[in-house]
Design a protein around this motif. Sequence first.
Motif, PDB file in Angstrom:
ATOM      1  N   TYR A   1      25.709  37.607  85.357  1.00 52.31           N
ATOM      2  CA  TYR A   1      24.452  38.157  85.682  1.00 52.31           C
ATOM      3  C   TYR A   1      24.449  39.485  86.037  1.00 52.31           C
ATOM      4  N   ASP A   2      25.615  40.222  86.572  1.00 54.35           N
ATOM      5  CA  ASP A   2      25.530  41.416  87.055  1.00 54.35           C
ATOM      6  C   ASP A   2      26.980  41.908  87.052  1.00 54.35           C
ATOM      7  N   ALA A   3      27.249  42.958  87.854  1.00 53.99           N
ATOM      8  CA  ALA A   3      28.788  43.680  88.095  1.00 53.99           C
ATOM      9  C   ALA A   3      29.706  42.829  88.885  1.00 53.99           C
ATOM     10  N   GLY A   4      29.027  41.640  89.432  1.00 55.49           N
ATOM     11  CA  GLY A   4      29.749  40.891  90.568  1.00 55.49           C
ATOM     12  C   GLY A   4      30.474  40.003  89.845  1.00 55.49           C
ATOM     13  N   PRO A   5      31.341  38.907  90.576  1.00 53.61           N
ATOM     14  CA  PRO A   5      31.971  37.901  89.956  1.00 53.61           C
ATOM     15  C   PRO A   5      31.058  36.926  89.042  1.00 53.61           C
ATOM     16  N   PRO A   6      31.542  36.400  88.169  1.00 48.71           N
ATOM     17  CA  PRO A   6      30.870  35.610  87.029  1.00 48.71           C
ATOM     18  C   PRO A   6      30.191  33.974  87.971  1.00 48.71           C
ATOM     19  N   ALA A   7      28.931  33.855  87.374  1.00 47.20           N
ATOM     20  CA  ALA A   7      28.593  32.593  87.708  1.00 47.20           C
ATOM     21  C   ALA A   7      29.097  31.278  87.241  1.00 47.20           C
ATOM     22  N   LEU A   8      29.531  31.416  86.110  1.00 49.91           N
ATOM     23  CA  LEU A   8      30.461  30.421  85.584  1.00 49.91           C
ATOM     24  C   LEU A   8      31.766  31.043  84.922  1.00 49.91           C
ATOM     25  N   ASP A   9      32.713  30.633  85.107  1.00 52.80           N
ATOM     26  CA  ASP A   9      34.067  31.265  84.728  1.00 52.80           C
ATOM     27  C   ASP A   9      34.843  30.213  83.833  1.00 52.80           C
ATOM     28  N   ASP A  10      35.116  30.398  82.555  1.00 51.93           N
ATOM     29  CA  ASP A  10      35.788  29.631  81.670  1.00 51.93           C
ATOM     30  C   ASP A  10      35.840  28.049  82.065  1.00 51.93           C
ATOM     31  N   VAL A  11      34.438  27.571  82.161  1.00 53.64           N
ATOM     32  CA  VAL A  11      34.074  25.967  82.385  1.00 53.64           C
ATOM     33  C   VAL A  11      34.263  25.280  80.993  1.00 53.64           C
ATOM     34  N   THR A  12      35.258  24.179  81.103  1.00 55.83           N
ATOM     35  CA  THR A  12      35.221  23.401  80.151  1.00 55.83           C
ATOM     36  C   THR A  12      34.999  21.910  80.638  1.00 55.83           C
ATOM     37  N   LEU A  13      34.027  21.216  80.078  1.00 56.26           N
ATOM     38  CA  LEU A  13      33.435  19.945  80.636  1.00 56.26           C
ATOM     39  C   LEU A  13      32.852  19.083  79.467  1.00 56.26           C
ATOM     40  N   THR A  14      33.206  17.691  79.490  1.00 57.46           N
ATOM     41  CA  THR A  14      32.387  16.599  78.606  1.00 57.46           C
ATOM     42  C   THR A  14      31.860  15.995  79.591  1.00 57.46           C
ATOM     43  N   VAL A  15      30.653  15.291  78.837  1.00 59.21           N
ATOM     44  CA  VAL A  15      29.962  14.186  79.529  1.00 59.21           C
ATOM     45  C   VAL A  15      29.806  12.976  78.487  1.00 59.21           C
ATOM     46  N   GLU A  16      30.323  11.623  78.480  1.00 54.26           N
ATOM     47  CA  GLU A  16      30.165  10.995  77.586  1.00 54.26           C
ATOM     48  C   GLU A  16      28.564  10.181  77.814  1.00 54.26           C
ATOM     49  N   PRO A  17      28.156   9.391  76.805  1.00 57.41           N
ATOM     50  CA  PRO A  17      26.905   8.640  76.886  1.00 57.41           C
ATOM     51  C   PRO A  17      27.151   7.763  78.186  1.00 57.41           C
ATOM     52  N   GLY A  18      25.929   7.676  78.784  1.00 56.80           N
ATOM     53  CA  GLY A  18      25.683   6.630  79.803  1.00 56.80           C
ATOM     54  C   GLY A  18      26.440   7.061  81.149  1.00 56.80           C
ATOM     55  N   GLU A  19      27.271   8.042  81.176  1.00 57.24           N
ATOM     56  CA  GLU A  19      27.701   8.621  82.706  1.00 57.24           C
ATOM     57  C   GLU A  19      26.576   9.084  83.452  1.00 57.24           C
ATOM     58  N   ALA A  20      26.769   8.905  84.645  1.00 58.21           N
ATOM     59  CA  ALA A  20      26.139   9.736  85.882  1.00 58.21           C
ATOM     60  C   ALA A  20      26.764  10.666  86.504  1.00 58.21           C
ATOM     61  N   VAL A  21      26.816  12.045  86.219  1.00 61.55           N
ATOM     62  CA  VAL A  21      27.534  12.989  86.709  1.00 61.55           C
ATOM     63  C   VAL A  21      27.092  13.738  87.931  1.00 61.55           C
TER      64      VAL A  21
END
Length: 235
Positions: free
Chosen positions: A13-33
Motif C-alpha cells: 500500500y505504500d513504501a513500507g513493508p508489503p501487507a501480503l508477501d508471496d502468499v500461496t494458499l488454497t481452501v477446499e470446499p467445506g473447510e472452515a479456515v
Amino acid sequence: MPVIELRGVCRRYDAGPPALDDVTLTVEPGEAVAVLGPSGSGKSTLLNLVAGLDRPDAGTVTVAGVRLDGLGEAASARYRRAHVGMVFQFFNLLDDLTVTDNVVLPALLAGTSRTEAHRRCAALLESLGLARHAAAYPGRLSGGQRQRVAVARALMNRPTLLLADEPTGALDSASGEDVSRLLTELNAEGQTLILVTHDEILAARCATRTVRIVDGRVHSDEPSAAARPSAGAVR
C-alpha cells in the motif's frame, strides 16, 4: 477444484513493508479456515482480496473458478453477489430498514423475485430463531440478534463462500458463543467459511484449519479439531 486459490500474492500500500508477501494458499470446499495474526499482519488484506474488494500487485487470486485479480469494478460486484456472503464485526445493518428488508436486500439486488426473496428470508429467519423479529428494526435487537440477522443476510444468495471478519468482536461472551455455535453448524452442513479473528477460542471452536499470518506471510497452516454439532441451520 479449490474454492480459493492464491498463488504468489503480494499487496503493498505504500513504501513500507508489503501487507501480503508471496502468499500461496488454497481452501477446499467445506473447510472452515480461521486466519489469525496480530494487528497489521495482513489478515484484513487477505479477506479483501478474496472478497474482490482489493487487487494484488502480483500473483493470482481465484475464487469459485473466477480469476479476481483482473476484474473491473462491475464484474467484481457481480462476483460478490453470486459467490460471497460477508459478516462484519459491527453488523453493517441498515437501521431504517426492518430485519426482513435488510435480509432480502442482497437477493433483490441480484435480481431474485420479491416473492422468492421473501420466501427464502422467512426460512432463514425461522432457522436462525429470528422469525418473531421479522418486522423489527435492528436498533431494537440485542447484539447477538443483530449478528444473526447479518448472517441471514450473508446467506441470502446461497454463497459459495462465507467470510466472517471478527464476527464476535462486538458481542458479549454469551452472544459470542451463540454466534460461534451458528457458524460451526453452518460449516457442518457444508458451508465453506473463512474466519478472520484475533480470538484463539473462537478459532478453536469454529475452524477445521488454522492459518497464521505474520508480517504478510503465512507462518503456519495446521488442521484443528473443532467439534461438529448436529446440523440445524438452513443453507
